[in-house]
Design a protein around this motif. Structure first.
Motif, PDB file in Angstrom:
ATOM      1  N   SER A 365     -10.630  17.625 -91.164  1.00  0.00           N
ATOM      2  CA  SER A 365     -11.427  16.924 -90.153  1.00  0.00           C
ATOM      3  C   SER A 365     -12.568  17.809 -89.674  1.00  0.00           C
ATOM      4  O   SER A 365     -12.507  19.037 -89.768  1.00  0.00           O
ATOM      5  CB  SER A 365     -10.569  16.497 -88.946  1.00  0.00           C
ATOM      6  N   VAL A 366     -13.598  17.161 -89.170  1.00  0.00           N
ATOM      7  CA  VAL A 366     -14.745  17.815 -88.537  1.00  0.00           C
ATOM      8  C   VAL A 366     -15.211  16.910 -87.414  1.00  0.00           C
ATOM      9  O   VAL A 366     -15.215  15.678 -87.573  1.00  0.00           O
ATOM     10  CB  VAL A 366     -15.911  18.055 -89.528  1.00  0.00           C
ATOM     11  N   GLU A 367     -15.585  17.480 -86.283  1.00  0.00           N
ATOM     12  CA  GLU A 367     -16.143  16.664 -85.203  1.00  0.00           C
ATOM     13  C   GLU A 367     -17.551  16.247 -85.622  1.00  0.00           C
ATOM     14  O   GLU A 367     -18.470  17.071 -85.659  1.00  0.00           O
ATOM     15  CB  GLU A 367     -16.189  17.440 -83.893  1.00  0.00           C
ATOM     16  N   ILE A 380     -11.533  18.802 -82.883  1.00  0.00           N
ATOM     17  CA  ILE A 380     -11.654  19.033 -84.330  1.00  0.00           C
ATOM     18  C   ILE A 380     -11.971  17.732 -85.042  1.00  0.00           C
ATOM     19  O   ILE A 380     -11.999  17.670 -86.276  1.00  0.00           O
ATOM     20  CB  ILE A 380     -10.379  19.661 -84.916  1.00  0.00           C
ATOM     21  N   GLY A 381     -12.212  16.683 -84.271  1.00  0.00           N
ATOM     22  CA  GLY A 381     -12.653  15.421 -84.833  1.00  0.00           C
ATOM     23  C   GLY A 381     -11.525  14.473 -85.183  1.00  0.00           C
ATOM     24  O   GLY A 381     -10.370  14.639 -84.783  1.00  0.00           O
ATOM     25  N   ILE A 382     -11.892  13.457 -85.952  1.00  0.00           N
ATOM     26  CA  ILE A 382     -10.967  12.429 -86.426  1.00  0.00           C
ATOM     27  C   ILE A 382     -10.620  12.742 -87.874  1.00  0.00           C
ATOM     28  O   ILE A 382     -11.479  13.141 -88.657  1.00  0.00           O
ATOM     29  CB  ILE A 382     -11.617  11.035 -86.318  1.00  0.00           C
ATOM     30  N   SER A 383      -9.373  12.585 -88.259  1.00  0.00           N
ATOM     31  CA  SER A 383      -8.942  12.948 -89.609  1.00  0.00           C
ATOM     32  C   SER A 383      -9.748  12.208 -90.669  1.00  0.00           C
ATOM     33  O   SER A 383     -10.146  11.060 -90.494  1.00  0.00           O
ATOM     34  CB  SER A 383      -7.454  12.655 -89.793  1.00  0.00           C
ATOM     35  N   PHE A 384     -10.005  12.887 -91.791  1.00  0.00           N
ATOM     36  CA  PHE A 384     -10.734  12.297 -92.908  1.00  0.00           C
ATOM     37  C   PHE A 384      -9.921  11.161 -93.537  1.00  0.00           C
ATOM     38  O   PHE A 384      -8.717  11.019 -93.311  1.00  0.00           O
ATOM     39  CB  PHE A 384     -11.028  13.350 -93.976  1.00  0.00           C
ATOM     40  N   GLY A 433      -8.721   8.791 -81.337  1.00  0.00           N
ATOM     41  CA  GLY A 433      -8.310   9.456 -82.568  1.00  0.00           C
ATOM     42  C   GLY A 433      -8.757  10.891 -82.707  1.00  0.00           C
ATOM     43  O   GLY A 433      -8.542  11.510 -83.760  1.00  0.00           O
ATOM     44  N   ARG A 434      -9.373  11.454 -81.674  1.00  0.00           N
ATOM     45  CA  ARG A 434      -9.810  12.856 -81.727  1.00  0.00           C
ATOM     46  C   ARG A 434      -8.658  13.786 -81.352  1.00  0.00           C
ATOM     47  O   ARG A 434      -7.871  13.488 -80.453  1.00  0.00           O
ATOM     48  CB  ARG A 434     -10.991  13.093 -80.785  1.00  0.00           C
TER      49      ARG A 434
END
Length: 645
Positions: A365-367, A380-384, A433-434
């Protein structure tokens, strides 16, 4: 839609419809033809290779590897620094019907030798002049290439479809992560979703997409995100000739780099350097800078593109002295990044976001939200698309998906990848979802009042001038927090008083539950020989095994007997190099003062010092060799005496 975006989507469709093998990825890379694949600066020119060159040289080297080893479907270790030859060697090993193992140059040679025995590696290919002794057949890239040139027939074998790498070793276990072509393809295909959420990932500057090859290719972050994604895009990889601060900035400028992926070490160093310069300015300039930051961030939160255009105008002079105007997208990963660093770089118009991944699961993941107010929260964002996140017991992050490694080899035992992989990271999540990393579960201290304590929250309060290293961790029964400080042997009374005062003030600033109850001092290193940070697992084990001895600060002698025999001429010369790297007077350089925590140097200043030592003495203290993990003038004196005698 840009030309590059259309091409990436087309290649994604091709990869999606393929058998999802490494050979399919290779064929897409070769389709980039005359695009420049790599650039490296020499003293007089840029050395470049195209994707067409890459295809030709990979086929030549594969013949050499096949001639030396045959189609053995065995692991072949790849040893070398970042460079064009490393990339060619990786694919040539696969083309010869074998499987690359990516040697981590920061691990002790004995640790690597053990891994190669576990894998029953057929040989070690080295891409540079070093001759590592892993008790395996050593094959030089140059000799294999010459051998391949003499062969007329291509290898008659099945293209390899597996590679392996190892974790950093901070867990004190031998852990090998094995990836197949399907996992690599699914990792690449995540870019379809990424481009929908943030188009800057494929944003060009004057028709060029160039990424700084700062991260080691043998690490999952460097290999998967920096290399696989951007090779798939047909990007140019810009290799550094050295890691000193001046050269990094010069390389970014000279090559018009558009994307930088790096560990927090880089971002924190640049932030510290900029803040130090800002501190020397008058109050009017400081207020003007802060006002410009607030305006830039406010506009970016409303309209990111307009806000970044404004940032270029507001911070024109600052950007000119940093990375220039070519940067389009940056990712930090590998460890915790400060919110202040995210804020600063985004305010300057450099889109910096936080990512997450591990050797066992790849980049997951990436934000990607372009608004600074979201990125500053350190999500760290939402999972790919290729993975799912879940929260398990003790709030641990669990990961499942098709792009994680297909199996693990732990201490020699082949271990299937669990359906839900426990990362060991403690997280929280929001309804959108973050996910947010709060710390490592192995570091959590169970307070006697029933509260779970994260040592990271306490440790960042301790900025001790005279400490060589420090760590906050659980005490013997893990019921309260303990501070361990490595001090110089020559600590004088004034330094001792300052150290105790700084500890007292830091402790007073913490909530009651986070107050450090025990304080231990030692002369022994807290960092493993080839480490880049203090590992609590390593430190706790070293304490339990008696490898770290504690000292009574009240009984410490004022002068280190080991420093009395250091040659005065070498000392004076090295002191001048310290001062040049730090931009201060020689009078400020004390023999046992920590380069960073004591003298205020940044990591980029540190790389500059290594470069100055190389120029002055002809001694290269290599970034990957472990020599560079010395921080005081006395540390450097001892190692230089050994190397130049």
């Amino acid at each position: 839609m840009s030309r590059l975006t259309r091409q990436v989507r087309k290649n994604c469709d091709i990869l999606e419809g393929s058998e999802k093998r490494f050979e399919d990825i290779y064929n897409i890379l070769c389709s980039h033809g005359d695009k420049v694949m790599t650039e490296t600066s020499t003293m007089t020119r840029k050395l470049t290779h195209t994707y067409r060159d890459f295809k030709r040289d990979t086929e030549i080297l594969a013949k050499g590897v096949y001639s030396a080893l045959g189609e053995s479907d065995r692991y072949v270790a790849l040893h070398g620094e970042n460079g064009y030859e490393w990339i060619v060697a990786f694919w040539a090993i696969l083309m010869s019907g074998n499987k690359p193992y990516l040697v981590n140059l920061r691990q002790p040679s004995g640790f690597t030798a053990g891994i190669l025995n576990t894998l029953d590696a057929a040989a070690v290919i080295t891409t540079d002049s070093s001759r590592p002794d892993y008790q395996k057949t050593l094959l030089l890239y140059s000799e294999l290439f010459d051998c391949g040139k003499a062969q007329n027939i291509a290898p008659d074998c099945t293209f390899g479809n597996e590679f392996a790498l190892s974790t950093s070793g901070t867990t004190l276990k031998e852990k090998i992560c094995v990836y197949g072509g399907e996992q690599a393809c699914l990792q690449i295909l995540n870019v379809r979703d990424i481009m929908k959420r943030n188009k800057f990932i494929v944003s060009e500057h004057k028709g060029k997409l160039k990424t700084l090859a700062f991260l080691p290719l043998y690490h999952i972050f460097g290999f998967s995100a920096m290399y696989l994604w951007y090779a798939f895009f047909g990007a140019t990889f810009v290799f550094l000739s050295s890691y000193d601060g001046e050269n990094i900035l010069r390389t970014v400028y000279y090559h018009d780099v558009t994307h930088i992926f790096a560990v927090p070490l880089l971002w924190h160093s640049v932030e510290k350097s900029l803040n130090r310069k800002l501190a020397d300015m008058d109050e009017k300039t400081k207020k003007k800078f802060e006002k410009a930051k607030r305006l830039s961030l406010a506009v970016q939160n409303i309209c990111p593109r307009l806000g970044m255009a404004l940032a270029k105008r507001l911070f024109r002079d600052v950007r000119y002295k940093l990375f220039g105007d070519c940067i389009r997208f940056c990712i930090s990963g590998g460890s915790f990044i400060k919110g202040s660093a995210i804020e600063l770089f985004n305010a300057l118009g450099y889109p910096l976001c936080n990512g997450y991944g591990m050797s066992e699961i790849g980049i997951t993941s990436v934000e990607l939200d372009p608004r600074p107010k979201i990125k500053q929260k350190l999500s760290i964002g939402i999972s790919f698309e290729s993975v799912d996140y879940s929260i398990g017991s003790d709030d641990r992050l669990l990961v499942h998906g098709g792009s994680t490694c297909k199996r693990l080899i732990v201490d020699g035992e082949d271990t299937p990848m669990p359906y839900w992989f426990d990362t060991g990271d403690v997280v929280t999540a929001t309804t959108d979802g973050r996910y947010y990393i709060k710390g490592r579960v192995s570091d959590i201290v169970f307070g006697d009042d029933g509260e779970n304590l994260n040592p990271d929250l306490a440790e960042k309060a301790f900025e001790l001038t005279d400490a060589k290293e420090l760590s906050v961790l659980g005490n013997a029964d893990n019921s309260s927090l303990m501070l361990v400080v490595r001090i110089p042997e020559g600590l004088v009374a004034a330094q001792k008083e300052r150290l105790l005062d700084e500890i007292s003030r830091a402790n007073a600033s913490l909530p009651t539950s986070y107050t450090v109850r025990e304080i231990k001092f030692t002369y022994d290193p807290l960092i493993p020989k080839n480490g880049i940070k203090v590992s609590r697992a390593y430190l706790r084990r070293s304490i339990n095994e008696g490898k770290i001895s504690f000292v009574d600060i009240d009984k410490q002698e004022n002068i280190s007997s080991s420093s009395k025999n250091i040659q005065s001429e070498l000392r004076d010369t090295l002191r001048s190099l310290f001062a040049e790297a730090l931009g201060c007077s020689e009078d400020e350089i004390k023999d046992d003062e920590h380069f960073m925590t004591g003298l205020g140097g940044s990591s980029l200043d540190y790389f500059t010092l290594l470069s100055l030592i190389d120029k002055k003495f002809g001694v290269r203290l290599d970034f990957e060799s472990g020599d560079n993990f010395h921080y005081t003038l006395n540390d450097f004196l001892l190692i230089l005496e050994e190397k130049i005698k």
